[in-house]
Design an enzyme around this catalytic site. Structure first.
Site, short mmCIF file in Angstrom:
data_model
loop_
_atom_site.label_atom_id
_atom_site.label_comp_id
_atom_site.label_asym_id
_atom_site.label_seq_id
_atom_site.Cartn_x
_atom_site.Cartn_y
_atom_site.Cartn_z
N GLU A 1 0.81 -1.22 0.00
CA GLU A 1 0.00 0.00 0.00
C GLU A 1 0.85 1.27 0.00
OE1 GLU A 1 -1.10 0.90 4.66
OE2 GLU A 1 -2.34 -0.53 3.59
N HIS A 2 2.16 1.14 0.15
CA HIS A 2 3.02 2.32 0.17
C HIS A 2 3.52 2.71 -1.22
CE1 HIS A 2 3.79 0.64 4.40
NE2 HIS A 2 2.90 1.59 4.48
N GLN B 1 2.14 -6.49 5.15
CA GLN B 1 2.11 -7.93 5.45
C GLN B 1 1.66 -8.21 6.87
OE1 GLN B 1 5.46 -10.16 3.91
NE2 GLN B 1 5.25 -11.73 5.48
#
Length: 219
Positions: A112-113, A152
């Site tokens: 998501e980064h 994760q």
């Protein structure tokens, strides 16, 4: 732990997550999938245009639509609760009370980064009480939570929580081994490292059961 402010980019690199829930706006599902595809297609065309790409080229002109459709219908389809698998449980008529392990579940997710892939394997186990589920449901639960922008650590916890609800037991273990392309293809460009996360609940918090699980995984 000392309090400190983090810029958004620093937070991403530190892999911090504010919540065990995927951060979604309250209006996340007001638009239809078709509307989302149309909007994302326009924005992605602008990104490609800004990069200097020629969108009239035969190879590129369909890319914005393909990317938009992939985002909504495939790689981020786990954001939509309508796609949540129905993990129907069954009575444990045969009174099986030993560990069940499902190894090497293929896992594809997206960081998501940086919105680049996370690729790996998930291993899950449970010790049943009064209920069991079909084996394919274990895979579907993993895939549902993987198909969203993730870190994760959160992914591991979300899978474990969903398994506990579906199985009606706390005796659940989840271990994920994954390669992050945000590490491999950019930044430090480290292609040799991978990331392992785990979540142990119920009996798996005891060394005896945790070690049995790891033994089945060859750890």
């Amino acid at each position: 732990m000392e309090n400190r402010e983090l810029h958004a980019d620093e937070t991403g690199h530190d892999h911090l997550s504010a919540s065990q829930q995927t951060p979604l706006r309250p209006d996340a599902f007001e638009l239809s999938d078709d509307d989302k595809i149309q909007i994302i297609e326009g924005h992605f065309a602008e990104i490609m245009h800004t990069l200097g790409l020629d969108l009239t080229d035969d190879s590129l002109k369909g890319t914005p639509h393909r990317v938009a459709k992939m985002y909504v219908k495939e790689v981020f389809s786990g954001l939509n609760p309508k796609n949540r698998p129905h993990a129907r449980s069954f009575s444990n008529h045969y009174n099986y009370n030993q560990m069940l392990v499902e190894r090497n579940i293929t896992l594809f997710s997206y960081c998501e980064h940086h919105f680049v892939p996370i690729v790996g394997k998930a291993h899950v186990a449970y010790i049943p009480n009064e209920h069991v589920v079909g084996l394919s449901k274990l895979n579907r639960i993993v895939q549902y939570y993987a198909k969203r922008p993730q870190v994760q650590e959160r992914l591991t916890i979300q899978i474990a929580h969903e398994l506990k609800k579906a199985l009606r037991t706390d005796n659940v273990a989840v271990l994920i081994e994954a390669d992050h392309l945000c590490v491999m293809s950019r930044g430090v460009n480290d292609i040799s490292s991978n990331t392992i996360t785990s979540e142990y609940s119920g009996l798996f918090q005891e060394a005896q059961y945790r070690n049995e699980f790891l033994h089945y995984l060859g750890k």
